[in-house]
Motif scaffolding. Sequence first.
Motif, mmCIF file in Angstrom:
data_model
loop_
_atom_site.group_PDB
_atom_site.id
_atom_site.type_symbol
_atom_site.label_atom_id
_atom_site.label_comp_id
_atom_site.label_asym_id
_atom_site.label_seq_id
_atom_site.Cartn_x
_atom_site.Cartn_y
_atom_site.Cartn_z
ATOM 1 N N LEU A 250 0.853 -1.197 0.000
ATOM 2 C CA LEU A 250 0.000 0.000 0.000
ATOM 3 C C LEU A 250 0.883 1.239 0.000
ATOM 4 O O LEU A 250 1.745 1.387 0.876
ATOM 5 C CB LEU A 250 -0.912 0.024 1.234
ATOM 6 N N THR A 251 0.678 2.100 -0.969
ATOM 7 C CA THR A 251 1.349 3.403 -1.002
ATOM 8 C C THR A 251 0.498 4.411 -0.231
ATOM 9 O O THR A 251 -0.730 4.427 -0.367
ATOM 10 C CB THR A 251 1.548 3.854 -2.455
ATOM 11 N N VAL A 252 1.160 5.247 0.580
ATOM 12 C CA VAL A 252 0.455 6.291 1.337
ATOM 13 C C VAL A 252 1.237 7.601 1.182
ATOM 14 O O VAL A 252 2.458 7.619 1.364
ATOM 15 C CB VAL A 252 0.334 5.941 2.837
ATOM 16 N N VAL A 253 0.527 8.669 0.866
ATOM 17 C CA VAL A 253 1.160 9.989 0.747
ATOM 18 C C VAL A 253 0.350 11.014 1.526
ATOM 19 O O VAL A 253 -0.845 10.818 1.788
ATOM 20 C CB VAL A 253 1.302 10.441 -0.727
ATOM 21 N N THR A 315 6.138 5.383 -0.995
ATOM 22 C CA THR A 315 5.525 5.192 -2.315
ATOM 23 C C THR A 315 6.279 4.128 -3.095
ATOM 24 O O THR A 315 7.506 4.012 -3.008
ATOM 25 C CB THR A 315 5.525 6.495 -3.125
ATOM 26 N N ALA A 316 5.525 3.354 -3.891
ATOM 27 C CA ALA A 316 6.081 2.338 -4.773
ATOM 28 C C ALA A 316 5.012 1.992 -5.804
ATOM 29 O O ALA A 316 3.835 2.321 -5.619
ATOM 30 C CB ALA A 316 6.482 1.097 -3.978
ATOM 31 N N PRO A 317 5.392 1.345 -6.905
ATOM 32 C CA PRO A 317 4.366 0.870 -7.843
ATOM 33 C C PRO A 317 3.422 -0.106 -7.149
ATOM 34 O O PRO A 317 3.788 -0.731 -6.135
ATOM 35 C CB PRO A 317 5.192 0.165 -8.929
ATOM 36 N N PRO A 318 2.205 -0.265 -7.662
ATOM 37 C CA PRO A 318 1.267 -1.204 -7.033
ATOM 38 C C PRO A 318 1.782 -2.634 -7.093
ATOM 39 O O PRO A 318 2.516 -3.010 -8.012
ATOM 40 C CB PRO A 318 -0.016 -1.026 -7.853
ATOM 41 N N ALA A 319 1.394 -3.428 -6.102
ATOM 42 C CA ALA A 319 1.944 -4.784 -5.960
ATOM 43 C C ALA A 319 1.708 -5.635 -7.197
ATOM 44 O O ALA A 319 2.558 -6.444 -7.568
ATOM 45 C CB ALA A 319 1.323 -5.461 -4.734
ATOM 46 N N GLU A 320 0.562 -5.443 -7.902
ATOM 47 C CA GLU A 320 0.265 -6.296 -9.044
ATOM 48 C C GLU A 320 1.161 -6.024 -10.245
ATOM 49 O O GLU A 320 1.183 -6.778 -11.203
ATOM 50 C CB GLU A 320 -1.204 -6.171 -9.456
ATOM 51 N N THR A 321 1.949 -4.942 -10.191
ATOM 52 C CA THR A 321 2.819 -4.629 -11.329
ATOM 53 C C THR A 321 4.270 -5.020 -11.079
ATOM 54 O O THR A 321 5.111 -4.803 -11.929
ATOM 55 C CB THR A 321 2.773 -3.115 -11.643
ATOM 56 N N VAL A 322 4.572 -5.585 -9.889
ATOM 57 C CA VAL A 322 5.955 -5.975 -9.622
ATOM 58 C C VAL A 322 6.311 -7.214 -10.419
ATOM 59 O O VAL A 322 5.444 -7.933 -10.916
ATOM 60 C CB VAL A 322 6.196 -6.226 -8.118
ATOM 61 N N SER A 323 7.587 -7.482 -10.552
ATOM 62 C CA SER A 323 8.043 -8.622 -11.343
ATOM 63 C C SER A 323 7.648 -9.930 -10.680
ATOM 64 O O SER A 323 7.339 -9.993 -9.490
ATOM 65 C CB SER A 323 9.562 -8.581 -11.482
ATOM 66 N N ALA A 324 7.686 -11.016 -11.451
ATOM 67 C CA ALA A 324 7.316 -12.319 -10.922
ATOM 68 C C ALA A 324 8.229 -12.705 -9.758
ATOM 69 O O ALA A 324 7.789 -13.260 -8.760
ATOM 70 C CB ALA A 324 7.378 -13.363 -12.018
ATOM 71 N N GLY A 325 9.513 -12.371 -9.878
ATOM 72 C CA GLY A 325 10.455 -12.675 -8.798
ATOM 73 C C GLY A 325 10.094 -11.941 -7.530
ATOM 74 O O GLY A 325 10.117 -12.521 -6.446
ATOM 75 N N SER A 326 9.732 -10.675 -7.651
ATOM 76 C CA SER A 326 9.348 -9.906 -6.486
ATOM 77 C C SER A 326 8.076 -10.438 -5.861
ATOM 78 O O SER A 326 7.920 -10.473 -4.653
ATOM 79 C CB SER A 326 9.155 -8.422 -6.865
ATOM 80 N N ALA A 327 7.148 -10.881 -6.727
ATOM 81 C CA ALA A 327 5.898 -11.425 -6.211
ATOM 82 C C ALA A 327 6.143 -12.711 -5.436
ATOM 83 O O ALA A 327 5.542 -12.949 -4.390
ATOM 84 C CB ALA A 327 4.932 -11.687 -7.386
ATOM 85 N N ALA A 328 7.042 -13.552 -5.958
ATOM 86 C CA ALA A 328 7.363 -14.792 -5.245
ATOM 87 C C ALA A 328 7.998 -14.489 -3.898
ATOM 88 O O ALA A 328 7.688 -15.130 -2.886
ATOM 89 C CB ALA A 328 8.294 -15.645 -6.100
ATOM 90 N N ASP A 329 8.888 -13.495 -3.875
ATOM 91 C CA ASP A 329 9.528 -13.087 -2.628
ATOM 92 C C ASP A 329 8.476 -12.636 -1.623
ATOM 93 O O ASP A 329 8.551 -12.979 -0.442
ATOM 94 C CB ASP A 329 10.522 -11.981 -2.908
#
Length: 335
Positions: A250-253, A315-329
């Motif tokens: 979750l990004t929060v600003v 802030t960061a990109p939304p979780a569904e747009t991260v790479s497959a490796g990042s998602a597995a992590d």
Amino acid sequence: MTVSRVINNQAGVRAETRRLVEDAIQALSYTPNTAARSLVTSGELRIGVIYSNPSAAFMSEFLTGIYEEASAHGAQLFLLKGEGGAPPSAEAIRNFVAIGLSGAILAPPLGEAARVVDMLHKAGIPLAAVGAHDVAGTSCVRIDDRAAAYEMTMHLIELGHRRLGFVVGNPDQAASAERLAGFYAAVREAGDAEVRLAQGDFSYSSGLAAGEQLLDAPLPPTAVFASNDDMAAAVVSVAHRRQLDVPRMLTVVGFDDSAAAVTLWPPLTTIGQPIRRLAAEALAEVATAGAAPRKAGETGREKILDYVLIKRSSTAPPAETVSAGSAADEAVRPS
């Protein structure tokens, strides 16, 4: 001369004449121009500061700016606080005016509290309001809230967020509406963003309720933009309680760049408005107003200061747009 004697409770006025003058004073809602009186009787600047802002972080910065500028002008400061976030009572304001103020500064949200502004105008006291928009007869010192909120929202959209939450500020402040308008302007430009709103009032407690409401949605936002840092900090707290990593999940600003933005983890991406300088400029406005305050109904001066978008770790990109490796992590990371 007779009116002056009655007002100052001096002898030499017949009882019936005194009664007629007192009736006229009551009918006209007359109050003595204590600002002009203090300027005649003393060269000393006596500046009143009236506030009821619930954000301790904001008020700490605000009062620091006031004190620093007052020292530069050799001005005495007098403070009046409204309790529970509400404006001071009419009686408290009348007593405050009676000390003989050379000018008054209104902290948000009181710059748009009609009763407070009207009473000070009737007393002939020069006014400056921080964060207020287009208040007749009052110098308004602020940033461009709409442009700042637009820029922050575009930053979230450029990161890839399309499910956006927005925590609205105090409904009695024009700045809240301006920030919401800037948010919507960016959303319309993106064209494909989904929006959820939650109402706050700039307090931390309202941010907690807003955060719960937004994150309880069937498809919650991937980014939440809160209208000030206190409410943003509260949303981060709600996320942590739900074991949601900020910013990976979750990004929060926020908005303000108050102490709250850097005293939590992760530090907030936020809009930096120069709170100390806003307060200092307001004091300079009333200190130089002299004995010729603007009248109610006249156009007040507006002074708009610069803001800056400060990018930190929330802030960061939304979780569904991260790479497959990042998602597995993320999948194997302990909760």
